[in-house]
Design a protein around this motif. Structure first.
Motif, PDB file in Angstrom:
ATOM      1  N   LYS A 234       0.322  -1.262   0.184  1.00 27.91           N
ATOM      2  CA  LYS A 234      -0.256   0.126   0.485  1.00 27.91           C
ATOM      3  C   LYS A 234       1.014   0.940   0.499  1.00 27.91           C
ATOM      4  N   PHE A 235       1.865   1.322   0.492  1.00 31.53           N
ATOM      5  CA  PHE A 235       2.826   2.683   0.916  1.00 31.53           C
ATOM      6  C   PHE A 235       4.221   2.815  -0.284  1.00 31.53           C
ATOM      7  N   PRO A 236       3.574   1.960  -2.301  1.00 33.91           N
ATOM      8  CA  PRO A 236       5.516   1.866  -2.431  1.00 33.91           C
ATOM      9  C   PRO A 236       6.010   3.030  -2.892  1.00 33.91           C
ATOM     10  N   SER A 237       5.819   4.660  -2.937  1.00 39.58           N
ATOM     11  CA  SER A 237       6.699   5.559  -2.490  1.00 39.58           C
ATOM     12  C   SER A 237       7.986   5.143  -1.779  1.00 39.58           C
ATOM     13  N   LEU A 238       7.462   3.917  -0.834  1.00 40.17           N
ATOM     14  CA  LEU A 238       8.709   3.729   0.071  1.00 40.17           C
ATOM     15  C   LEU A 238       8.707   2.447   0.240  1.00 40.17           C
ATOM     16  N   SER A 239       8.708   1.181  -0.574  1.00 36.20           N
ATOM     17  CA  SER A 239       8.423  -0.227  -0.734  1.00 36.20           C
ATOM     18  C   SER A 239       8.685  -0.498  -1.399  1.00 36.20           C
ATOM     19  N   PRO A 241      10.510   1.125  -5.981  1.00 39.45           N
ATOM     20  CA  PRO A 241      11.766   2.366  -6.164  1.00 39.45           C
ATOM     21  C   PRO A 241      10.813   3.485  -7.063  1.00 39.45           C
ATOM     22  N   GLU A 242      10.944   4.415  -5.886  1.00 37.41           N
ATOM     23  CA  GLU A 242      10.825   5.648  -5.827  1.00 37.41           C
ATOM     24  C   GLU A 242      11.618   6.249  -7.344  1.00 37.41           C
ATOM     25  N   PRO A 243      10.336   6.865  -8.277  1.00 41.98           N
ATOM     26  CA  PRO A 243      10.843   7.905  -9.603  1.00 41.98           C
ATOM     27  C   PRO A 243      11.085   8.965  -9.205  1.00 41.98           C
ATOM     28  N   ALA A 244      10.718   9.185  -7.734  1.00 42.81           N
ATOM     29  CA  ALA A 244      11.026  10.812  -7.429  1.00 42.81           C
ATOM     30  C   ALA A 244      12.281  10.941  -7.351  1.00 42.81           C
ATOM     31  N   TYR A 245      12.916   9.462  -7.161  1.00 41.06           N
ATOM     32  CA  TYR A 245      14.571   9.425  -6.601  1.00 41.06           C
ATOM     33  C   TYR A 245      15.192   8.396  -6.876  1.00 41.06           C
ATOM     34  N   HIS A 246      15.852   9.097  -7.902  1.00 44.03           N
ATOM     35  CA  HIS A 246      15.633   7.566  -9.713  1.00 44.03           C
ATOM     36  C   HIS A 246      15.612   5.756  -9.272  1.00 44.03           C
ATOM     37  N   GLY A 247      14.930   5.375  -8.598  1.00 47.29           N
ATOM     38  CA  GLY A 247      14.244   4.741  -8.790  1.00 47.29           C
ATOM     39  C   GLY A 247      15.133   3.957  -7.388  1.00 47.29           C
ATOM     40  N   CYS A 249      14.865   2.446  -3.397  1.00 47.22           N
ATOM     41  CA  CYS A 249      13.713   1.142  -3.039  1.00 47.22           C
ATOM     42  C   CYS A 249      14.133   2.104  -1.223  1.00 47.22           C
ATOM     43  N   PHE A 250      13.293   2.610  -0.791  1.00 48.03           N
ATOM     44  CA  PHE A 250      13.442   3.794   0.272  1.00 48.03           C
ATOM     45  C   PHE A 250      13.900   2.886   1.228  1.00 48.03           C
ATOM     46  N   HIS A 251      12.756   2.035   1.679  1.00 49.46           N
ATOM     47  CA  HIS A 251      13.051   1.000   2.731  1.00 49.46           C
ATOM     48  C   HIS A 251      13.705  -0.336   3.045  1.00 49.46           C
ATOM     49  N   LYS A 252      13.797  -0.774   1.366  1.00 50.27           N
ATOM     50  CA  LYS A 252      14.948  -1.822   1.283  1.00 50.27           C
ATOM     51  C   LYS A 252      16.135  -1.201   1.405  1.00 50.27           C
ATOM     52  N   ALA A 253      16.653   0.022   1.602  1.00 52.31           N
ATOM     53  CA  ALA A 253      18.138   0.259   1.490  1.00 52.31           C
ATOM     54  C   ALA A 253      18.230   0.946   2.585  1.00 52.31           C
ATOM     55  N   LEU A 254      17.108   1.815   4.035  1.00 55.23           N
ATOM     56  CA  LEU A 254      17.187   2.212   4.592  1.00 55.23           C
ATOM     57  C   LEU A 254      16.453   1.876   5.704  1.00 55.23           C
ATOM     58  N   GLY A 255      16.146   0.533   5.632  1.00 57.63           N
ATOM     59  CA  GLY A 255      15.153  -0.062   6.743  1.00 57.63           C
ATOM     60  C   GLY A 255      14.237   1.175   7.418  1.00 57.63           C
TER      61      GLY A 255
END
Length: 428
Positions: A234-239, A241-247, A249-255
């Motif tokens: 339900k939270f694709p911006s975090l889970s 690839p975020e198109p607004a930040y060169h793809g 994956c914030f949750h995967k990369a930053l926990g």
């Protein structure tokens, strides 16, 4: 600094250390827009979020970051983001979670400006809000649908001073797999730590008790770091690839720091709701005395509320610290150090009496603010809650016969005497 230290130590030391360049013990005001990179690789690593540092003050600033770190420590969160106001903090909190056609479920007992923001303004983003009495947990759960992305409430509600049963609401949020966002402005982390009761995100208007002296407009979002943003899709911006930040994956990369870094790298970058470093500096200094001030606020609130409750000119007092309050049993569980210092008083003389009291008070200041060292008064129905329907005003505890009092740090006897003479003038 270890978060194992006590609250009084953290409110002075967390997030700060002597300035490495000068040895200055108080946090300097870094009044700069940008920061020199060591080399091209250093700049790339910063932009890739591979290294923590400073790029541009719309994103991060050393003074503002010190404040964010201090509030994260006081709230028991993984990270925090500072922004330009409490209202900005609410939009910033929702921004990574929402999209067109999605909704939130919020308490009916909210600050009037928040009700307007959620019922009107967010429609322009394609978002919507359903308002529910959070004392009715079944109604709360029933209001959630497939498009709901967050549940929102205040720990202590403005203006009525009611206390939300945060563990019960958090249990509903956990059951439906949604983040619980709690506005903790009226309690401050000294009286209530919502993350310990199951909150995902905590927002503040730093304008109020955190700064405490009416000099700053600012907001903060503290993230628990405990929500699994990838569990439901339900939270694709975090889970995703975020198109607004060169793809990325914030949750995967930053926990646990995913929400915090997204709010900086995307939220502050694109929305620009930035806190200025001087405001952050004032708030840092205010927080150094937070526990001392809040204890006195609560002590004075008790004295004034008990006096008003016994006065025959008063119809009712809505302060959870009074034994007759329907929320009194929640004080020990949710706000064990006190029920806060903002509450409402309903006058038997109705709206006309409210106007006369406001106009005759001399120690209380008539302003649209709260959480100041000074005692403040306002008639919510004609000001802060003016845009609401009569039904919404009643649900929020802001009817026409009601005054909102923010009890300050003056001598309690002087506050009572001031109210007494104003009530006398209103009765005459």
């Amino acid at each position: 600094m270890s978060t194992e230290h006590g609250f009084d130590t953290l409110q002075i030391h967390a997030g700060t250390a002597p300035d490495p360049a000068t040895g200055a013990r108080q946090v300097p005001i870094y009044q700069t827009t940008s920061y020199v990179f060591k080399d091209a690789d250093h700049a790339a690593r910063l932009f890739n979020l591979e290294e923590v540092g400073f790029i541009y003050s719309r994103l991060t600033n050393p003074t503002v970051q010190a404040l964010a770190a201090r509030i994260a420590a006081l709230e028991g969160g993984a990270g925090a983001v500072c922004c330009s106001s409490g209202h900005a903090a609410q939009i910033m909190a929702l921004f990574p979670l929402m999209g067109p056609g999605l909704n939130i479920v919020a308490s009916t007992r909210l600050y009037g400006g928040t009700i307007t923001q959620f019922s009107q303004t967010i429609k322009r983003f394609g978002w919507s809000c359903t308002f529910v009495d959070f004392d009715d947990l079944a109604a709360l759960e029933a209001a959630v649908d497939d498009n709901t992305r967050a549940i929102f409430c205040e720990s202590i509600a403005n203006p009525g001073g009611s206390i939300t049963d945060l563990p019960a609401v958090a249990a509903v949020a956990q059951k439906v797999g949604l983040p619980l966002i709690v506005d903790n402005t009226l309690a401050s982390p000294y009286l209530c730590r919502p993350i310990e009761h199951g909150a995902t995100l905590v927002v503040h208007s730093a304008t109020k008790y955190l700064t405490g002296n009416g000099t700053v407009t600012g907001g903060v979002i503290a993230d628990s770091g405990k929500f699994d943003w990838s569990a439901s899709g339900k939270f694709p911006s975090l889970s995703e690839p975020e198109p607004a930040y060169h793809g990325l994956c914030f949750h995967k990369a930053l926990g646990p720091m995913a929400f915090t870094f997204h709010s900086i790298a995307v939220g502050l970058r694109d929305l620009g709701m930035t806190m200025n470093p001087q405001g952050a500096h004032y708030t840092l200094m205010g927080i150094e005395t937070l526990s001392l001030r809040m204890a006195r606020h609560v002590e004075n609130a008790r004295a004034v509320a008990e006096w008003l409750d016994a006065d025959p000119r008063v119809a009712s007092v809505s302060w959870a610290g009074l034994p007759a309050s329907p929320w009194h049993d929640r004080v020990a569980r949710i706000c064990p150090k006190g029920a806060g210092a903002l509450f409402t008083v309903a006058l038997k003389g109705g709206y006309e009496a409210c106007v006369k009291v406001v106009e005759n008070l001399k120690v209380f200041s008539h302003v649209a603010n709260l959480g100041d060292t000074r005692s403040l008064v306002i008639h919510s129905a004609s000001t802060t809650h003016r845009q609401l329907t009569p039904e919404q005003q009643a649900a929020a505890g802001a009817g026409p016969e009601v005054l909102r009092l923010s009890i300050g740090l003056e001598d309690a006897g002087d506050l009572i005497a001031d109210l007494d003479q104003a009530l006398t003038a209103a009765s005459a």
